[in-house]
Design an enzyme around this catalytic site. Structure first.
Site, PDB file in Angstrom:
ATOM      1  N   TYR A  24       0.797  -1.229   0.000  1.00 27.55           N
ATOM      2  CA  TYR A  24       0.000   0.000   0.000  1.00 27.55           C
ATOM      3  C   TYR A  24       0.830   1.280   0.000  1.00 27.55           C
ATOM      4  O   TYR A  24       0.272   2.375  -0.047  1.00 27.55           O
ATOM      5  CB  TYR A  24      -0.940   0.010   1.215  1.00 27.55           C
ATOM      6  CG  TYR A  24      -1.924  -1.127   1.210  1.00 27.55           C
ATOM      7  CD1 TYR A  24      -3.009  -1.121   0.343  1.00 27.55           C
ATOM      8  CD2 TYR A  24      -1.773  -2.215   2.058  1.00 27.55           C
ATOM      9  CE1 TYR A  24      -3.915  -2.170   0.326  1.00 27.55           C
ATOM     10  CE2 TYR A  24      -2.673  -3.271   2.053  1.00 27.55           C
ATOM     11  CZ  TYR A  24      -3.734  -3.243   1.181  1.00 27.55           C
ATOM     12  OH  TYR A  24      -4.633  -4.282   1.161  1.00 27.55           O
ATOM     13  N   HIS A 104      -9.208   1.725  -5.520  1.00 28.85           N
ATOM     14  CA  HIS A 104      -8.394   0.781  -4.749  1.00 28.85           C
ATOM     15  C   HIS A 104      -6.931   1.082  -5.024  1.00 28.85           C
ATOM     16  O   HIS A 104      -6.548   1.306  -6.182  1.00 28.85           O
ATOM     17  CB  HIS A 104      -8.709  -0.671  -5.117  1.00 28.85           C
ATOM     18  CG  HIS A 104     -10.115  -1.041  -4.831  1.00 28.85           C
ATOM     19  ND1 HIS A 104     -10.558  -1.294  -3.550  1.00 28.85           N
ATOM     20  CD2 HIS A 104     -11.192  -1.148  -5.642  1.00 28.85           C
ATOM     21  CE1 HIS A 104     -11.852  -1.550  -3.599  1.00 28.85           C
ATOM     22  NE2 HIS A 104     -12.260  -1.465  -4.847  1.00 28.85           N
TER      23      HIS A 104
END
Length: 146
Positions: A24, A104
């Site tokens: 991430y 996302h």
């Protein structure tokens, strides 16, 4: 042009910057939210981005309902794991009739099979995945010009 955009982040996204940085990245949610707010301010046309994060499905649904009362014209949502499980969030988005983009950070289609199913994407204006945190920038830019 949309004047008010709501950026919603779901479960565990409050851990951005420290949660699995190899997946991430190291940018915090606070940094993403600040950048989105600044992006709207740069438009110099009274546009604004409101931000919201919660780990609880019902609170996210309540916030989507509140968005309609606030005159929000567009929603950018990273529903996190609720993307793959929440009929309630889907119904809230449809019930308010506010257009939205699903975002996302990772490419969910390169991940576990259960992440390939989205309860939101068939109703979204667009889906952005796999661009890292830049996906938020792209989504906010689109929303502000919608």
């Amino acid at each position: 042009m949309v004047k008010k955009v709501l950026l919603i982040n779901g479960p565990n996204l409050n851990l951005l910057g420290t949660r699995e940085p190899e997946k991430y990245g190291t940018t915090s949610l606070s940094d993403i939210e600040k950048a989105a707010i600044e992006q709207a301010q740069l438009k110099k046309n009274d546009s604004e981005v409101l931000t919201y994060q919660n780990n609880t499905e019902g609170f996210i649904i309540d916030r989507i309902h509140e968005a309609r009362r606030q005159g929000v014209g567009f929603i950018v949502i990273n529903a996190g794991a609720y993307t793959h499980t929440s009929v309630g969030i889907r119904d809230a988005l449809l019930g308010t009739a506010i257009p939205f983009i699903e975002v996302h950070i990772t490419n969910v289609h390169q991940r576990e099979p259960f992440r390939h199913q989205s309860y939101l994407s068939d109703k979204a204006v667009a889906v952005i995945c796999g661009l890292g945190v830049y996906g938020y920038t792209a989504a906010i830019e689109y929303a502000l010009n919608y």
